[in-house]
Design an enzyme around this catalytic site. Structure first.
Site, PDB file in Angstrom:
ATOM      1  N   ASP A   1      -1.599   1.247  14.274  1.00  0.00           N
ATOM      2  CA  ASP A   1      -1.996   0.663  12.924  1.00  0.00           C
ATOM      3  C   ASP A   1      -3.207  -0.101  12.997  1.00  0.00           C
ATOM      4  O   ASP A   1      -3.205  -1.215  13.571  1.00  0.00           O
ATOM      5  CB  ASP A   1      -0.903  -0.221  12.349  1.00  0.00           C
ATOM      6  CG  ASP A   1      -1.127  -0.677  11.138  1.00  0.00           C
ATOM      7  OD1 ASP A   1      -2.475  -0.492  10.556  1.00  0.00           O
ATOM      8  OD2 ASP A   1      -0.511  -1.493  10.275  1.00  0.00           O
TER       9      ASP A   1
ATOM     10  N   TYR B   1     -10.529   0.768  -2.934  1.00  0.00           N
ATOM     11  CA  TYR B   1     -11.175   1.711  -2.079  1.00  0.00           C
ATOM     12  C   TYR B   1     -12.582   1.930  -1.808  1.00  0.00           C
ATOM     13  O   TYR B   1     -13.226   1.830  -0.937  1.00  0.00           O
ATOM     14  CB  TYR B   1     -10.550   3.142  -2.494  1.00  0.00           C
ATOM     15  CG  TYR B   1     -11.078   4.303  -1.590  1.00  0.00           C
ATOM     16  CD1 TYR B   1     -10.388   4.540  -0.197  1.00  0.00           C
ATOM     17  CD2 TYR B   1     -12.144   5.249  -1.836  1.00  0.00           C
ATOM     18  CE1 TYR B   1     -10.610   5.526   0.468  1.00  0.00           C
ATOM     19  CE2 TYR B   1     -12.564   6.388  -1.150  1.00  0.00           C
ATOM     20  CZ  TYR B   1     -11.658   6.507   0.319  1.00  0.00           C
ATOM     21  OH  TYR B   1     -12.134   7.335   1.141  1.00  0.00           O
TER      22      TYR B   1
ATOM     23  N   LYS C   1     -14.990   0.628   1.208  1.00  0.00           N
ATOM     24  CA  LYS C   1     -15.893   1.768   1.738  1.00  0.00           C
ATOM     25  C   LYS C   1     -17.501   1.476   1.527  1.00  0.00           C
ATOM     26  O   LYS C   1     -18.257   1.466   2.715  1.00  0.00           O
ATOM     27  CB  LYS C   1     -15.548   3.180   0.980  1.00  0.00           C
ATOM     28  CG  LYS C   1     -14.341   3.943   1.484  1.00  0.00           C
ATOM     29  CD  LYS C   1     -14.221   3.754   2.791  1.00  0.00           C
ATOM     30  CE  LYS C   1     -12.735   4.758   3.202  1.00  0.00           C
ATOM     31  NZ  LYS C   1     -12.773   4.957   4.727  1.00  0.00           N
TER      32      LYS C   1
ATOM     33  N   THR D   1      -8.686  17.569   3.202  1.00  0.00           N
ATOM     34  CA  THR D   1      -7.828  17.142   4.153  1.00  0.00           C
ATOM     35  C   THR D   1      -6.583  16.601   3.512  1.00  0.00           C
ATOM     36  O   THR D   1      -6.693  16.492   2.166  1.00  0.00           O
ATOM     37  CB  THR D   1      -8.656  15.939   4.980  1.00  0.00           C
ATOM     38  OG1 THR D   1      -8.555  14.744   3.822  1.00  0.00           O
ATOM     39  CG2 THR D   1      -9.789  16.210   5.382  1.00  0.00           C
TER      40      THR D   1
END
Ligand SMILES: NC(=O)c1ccc[n+]([C@@H]2O[C@H](COP(=O)([O-])OP(=O)(O)OC[C@H]3O[C@@H](n4cnc5c(N)ncnc54)[C@H](O)[C@@H]3O)[C@@H](O)[C@H]2O)c1
Length: 254
Positions: free
Chosen positions: A65, A161, A165, A196
């Site tokens: 992790d 997110y 990023k 993906t």
């Protein structure tokens, strides 16, 4: 065939998607690879598949992790035990956020986990390998961001997110400058839409809306990203550091 001859690479998030494509391509190009992922079962299957296809044991699996510092210490110890050095780190693992109807309406627990994985996990990777790279006077670190870190409206409704990023660009530039004279290069890759498993976490509507705005009209395959990462990992990019590599079919050029 030998673009990474005698190099040792750690690639996170390598159970599938881009990380898997990178692990296979790196091994084909002569590298020894420590492939890590939180999903241990899928990772073992992937590593076996790559080694069976290529022959030999170039890729080693370590469950990991990235948000946990002790687990990074274990990955580093395994790398040194197996291969005795580390030349390349690909900080590829990342997690998406859930779609929120109002992007500002965040869930604090989810947000903190995304920060721990996407941002702190990347920093922990760099912290783990840097002393060894400094000792060797060389190294290449590649941080996998997202086009969502550059422009709004494509994160699938997760501001955490996008924020994490975007932060990777800052991490890359800050550290790249700090270690530039020590022979270590740090660069960011910004994928657009890539076919993906992470794509399944976006709603059909978000995927279709994003795809309709991709000038080239199709999503990338994992190998499209892996080739860019290979260049940054290899000595061919020896004068490239602190740079942004946008691989998005023209999405952010508009
Ligand atoms: N697929 C896309 O459209 C897209 C677009 C832009 C950016 N990205 C980024 O590319 C990177 C690779 O993603 P992908 O497209 O291959 O998707 P993916 O879901 O196939 O791969 C992500 C991998 O990271 C692993 N992972 C997640 N959290 C982890 C943790 N805490 N520790 C260790 N492993 C963990 C997952 O198990 C998974 O195998 C990610 O950072 C992602 O944010 C993907």
């Amino acid at each position: 065939m030998n673009r990474l001859k005698d190099k040792v690479a750690i690639i996170t998030g390598a159970a599938g998607g881009q990380g898997k494509a990178e692990a296979k391509l790196f091994a084909q190009e002569g590298a020894k690879v420590i492939a890590t992922d939180m999903n241990g079962e899928m990772l073992l299957k992937t590593v076996k598949e790559i080694n069976d296809e290529l022959g030999g044991e170039s890729v080693i699996a370590v469950q990991h992790d990235i948000a946990t510092e002790e687990e990074w210490a274990h990955v580093f110890a395994k790398t040194m035990e197996k291969f005795g050095k580390v030349d390349i780190l690909v900080n590829n693992a990342g997690m998406p956020g859930k779609t929120h109807e109002n992007v500002w309406d965040i869930d604090t627990t989810e947000t903190m986990r995304i920060v721990s994985v996407n941002l702190v996990g990347t920093l922990l990777g760099i912290k783990t390998v840097m002393p060894e790279m400094i000792k060797n006077g060389k190294g290449s670190i590649i941080n996998i961001s997202s086009a969502a870190g550059l422009v709004g409206g494509i994160s699938g409704g997760s501001v955490a997110y996008s924020a994490t990023k975007a932060a990777l660009q800052g991490i890359t530039k800050e550290i790249a400058i700090d270690v530039a004279k020590k022979g270590i290069r740090v660069n960011t890759v910004f994928p657009g839409l890539v076919r993906t498993p992470i794509m399944d976490s976006f709603s059909k509507e978000v995927t279709e809306r994003t795809l309709s705005k991709v000038p080239m009209g199709f999503p990338a395959e994992p190998i499209d990203l892996a080739y860019a990462v290979l260049f940054l990992a290899s000595d061919e990019s020896r004068f490239t550091t602190g740079a942004d590599f946008i691989i998005d079919g023209g999405f952010t050029a508009q």
